[in-house]
Design an enzyme around this catalytic site. Sequence first.
Site, mmCIF file in Angstrom:
data_model
loop_
_atom_site.group_PDB
_atom_site.id
_atom_site.type_symbol
_atom_site.label_atom_id
_atom_site.label_comp_id
_atom_site.label_asym_id
_atom_site.label_seq_id
_atom_site.Cartn_x
_atom_site.Cartn_y
_atom_site.Cartn_z
ATOM 1 C CB CYS A 74 -2.672 1.411 14.722
ATOM 2 S SG CYS A 74 -4.108 0.511 14.138
ATOM 3 C CB CYS A 183 -9.495 5.796 14.062
ATOM 4 S SG CYS A 183 -8.703 5.209 12.550
HETATM 5 N N1 DGL Z 1 -5.440 3.885 12.120
HETATM 6 C C1 DGL Z 1 -5.981 2.793 12.786
HETATM 7 C C2 DGL Z 1 -6.544 3.106 14.150
HETATM 8 O O1 DGL Z 1 -6.042 3.995 14.803
HETATM 9 C C3 DGL Z 1 -6.692 1.698 12.099
HETATM 10 C C4 DGL Z 1 -7.553 1.963 10.955
HETATM 11 C C5 DGL Z 1 -7.870 0.694 10.264
HETATM 12 O O2 DGL Z 1 -6.935 0.145 9.657
HETATM 13 O O3 DGL Z 1 -9.006 0.226 10.338
HETATM 14 O O4 DGL Z 1 -7.439 2.454 14.601
#
Ligand code: DGL
Length: 258
Positions: A74, A183
Amino acid sequence: MNNNQPIGVFDSGIGGTSIWKAIHQLLPNEQTIYLADSKNAPYGQKTKAEIIALSMKNTDYLLSLGCKLIVVACNTATTNAIKELREKYEVPFIGIEPAIKPAALHSKTQTIGILATQGTLNSELFNKTVEMYQETKIIEQIGHGLVQLIESGKINSPDMTQLLNDYLQPMIEANIDYLVLGCSHYPYLIPQIKNILPPHIQIIDSGEAVAKQTQHVLKEKVGLSNLEHSQTIFYTNTNPKVLDDILANRYQIVQKEF
Ligand code: DGL
């Protein structure tokens, strides 16, 4: 610690499975445990303190299951919490950050776009990286609403098409030749993004780089698994339907509080 203990992977939800897939492809003998903290998604609008607390909660759970290395799949959690995680725990962490460097180095128009969460774009770590590429014009766009739609199974919806159009058209007009997906949820939008972007604009995400870095750290510091058959367990703290769909119903999913 033994070499056959699992690698732990966590994300605010289902998006980090895009990173898990790259890891599993490169390291098929490794056991893996994936945590989808979908109950707390999106992380992108939370405060740094909240993101740190959630990242520690996820890490504690993965360590209680015996993980030998943790992949923070993430960008939002990495850019806001990896320093604190490394300070608190002894286990090695691999993080994911927007791939600004390859885009900036290869851009001919010296203009690149980045789509990421508010938490990532506002983080100190991300802004330090941006400062290193002052020659390149970097067009930053928060992907408001995208993660919520993905988490509710609406990848191919008119709302998604509308949001992506709104976010990408100004970048096309500004003459970007690279779009960085900052993301881990967004690689699931690539088919839709390709329908909007002219074909000369390259899309970059960080999945393969994270998998290679995981392999490197395992070899150097932790030890590779020597199992012939590996197992993956996915944990989610919400209804598993969307996660199951994105994994094409091929894996064991356990719904649990963590
Ligand atoms: N998948 C996550 C990222 O890479 C976060 C998305 C979220 O929960 O806002 O930033």
